[in-house]
Design a protein around this motif. Structure first.
Motif, short mmCIF file in Angstrom:
data_model
loop_
_atom_site.label_atom_id
_atom_site.label_comp_id
_atom_site.label_asym_id
_atom_site.label_seq_id
_atom_site.Cartn_x
_atom_site.Cartn_y
_atom_site.Cartn_z
N ARG A 27 0.87 -1.18 0.00
CA ARG A 27 0.00 0.00 0.00
C ARG A 27 0.90 1.22 0.00
NH1 ARG A 27 -5.68 1.47 2.10
NH2 ARG A 27 -5.50 3.72 1.96
N LEU A 28 0.54 2.23 -0.79
CA LEU A 28 1.33 3.45 -0.91
C LEU A 28 0.51 4.62 -0.36
CD1 LEU A 28 2.57 2.87 -4.56
CD2 LEU A 28 3.68 2.20 -2.44
N THR A 36 3.92 -3.35 3.33
CA THR A 36 3.69 -4.63 2.68
C THR A 36 2.48 -5.29 3.33
OG1 THR A 36 6.03 -4.91 2.17
CG2 THR A 36 4.68 -6.90 2.17
N LEU A 37 1.49 -5.61 2.50
CA LEU A 37 0.24 -6.17 3.00
C LEU A 37 0.12 -7.67 2.78
CD1 LEU A 37 -2.26 -3.44 1.77
CD2 LEU A 37 -1.07 -3.59 3.97
N TYR A 63 -2.07 1.28 -4.52
CA TYR A 63 -1.39 0.02 -4.22
C TYR A 63 -0.38 -0.29 -5.32
CZ TYR A 63 -5.21 -0.72 -0.92
OH TYR A 63 -6.09 -0.59 0.11
N GLU A 64 0.54 -1.19 -5.00
CA GLU A 64 1.47 -1.66 -6.01
C GLU A 64 1.67 -3.16 -5.85
OE1 GLU A 64 4.81 0.81 -7.61
OE2 GLU A 64 5.98 -0.67 -6.49
N ILE A 88 3.21 -2.99 -10.78
CA ILE A 88 1.96 -2.45 -11.33
C ILE A 88 1.31 -1.62 -10.24
CG2 ILE A 88 -0.31 -2.98 -12.28
CD1 ILE A 88 0.91 -5.65 -13.24
N ARG A 89 1.27 -0.31 -10.47
CA ARG A 89 0.67 0.61 -9.50
C ARG A 89 -0.75 0.92 -9.95
NH1 ARG A 89 4.26 5.47 -7.47
NH2 ARG A 89 5.45 3.61 -6.92
N PHE A 90 -1.70 0.83 -9.03
CA PHE A 90 -3.10 1.02 -9.37
C PHE A 90 -3.85 1.60 -8.18
CE2 PHE A 90 -2.48 -3.10 -7.57
CZ PHE A 90 -3.58 -3.31 -6.76
N VAL A 91 -5.07 2.04 -8.42
CA VAL A 91 -5.89 2.68 -7.40
C VAL A 91 -7.16 1.87 -7.19
CG1 VAL A 91 -7.25 4.74 -6.84
CG2 VAL A 91 -5.01 4.98 -7.94
#
Length: 116
Positions: A27-28, A36-37, A63-64, A88-91
């Motif tokens: 999680r960013l 780290t999740l 998240y990535e 892969i970074r996404f929302v």
């Protein structure tokens, strides 16, 4: 399917699932401190045995996913792998939805999309 975050990896050079790819979810948050999740390794179907986030863990945010593809190809005797890790970074903007992030992989490139 209920709200969750899932993934799978397909190796287009082998025309099938990519077994043995280590996947890490981070999680960013806006403060810049990564958390780290989850971490897992793809099974013989190229999927993780459990969701990266289940319904109770889903939350809006950035998240990535990081796929360790260099190690995957080296373990299979590939002489050349251009990619070491695929981030892969996404929302997640609606935590009540299911998010599926597949990775289509080859030694020299990759594709991703929001799956169903």
């Amino acid at each position: 399917m209920s709200a969750a975050l899932t993934t799978h990896v397909l190796d287009t050079s082998r025309e099938g699932p990519a077994e043995g790819v280590t996947v890490t979810l981070e999680r960013l948050p806006s403060d810049g401190e990564r958390a780290t999740l989850a971490r897992g390794t793809t099974n013989d179907d190229g999927r993780l045995d459990d969701p990266l986030l289940d319904e109770d863990e889903m939350a809006a945010g950035t998240y990535e996913l990081v796929f360790e593809v260099g190690a995957y190809y080296r373990e299979r005797g590939s002489e050349s792998t251009f990619l070491e890790s695929v981030p892969i970074r996404f929302v997640i903007d609606d935590p009540d939805e299911h998010y599926h992030v597949p990775l289509l992989l080859s030694p020299g490139g990759y594709t991703t999309y929001r799956g169903s």
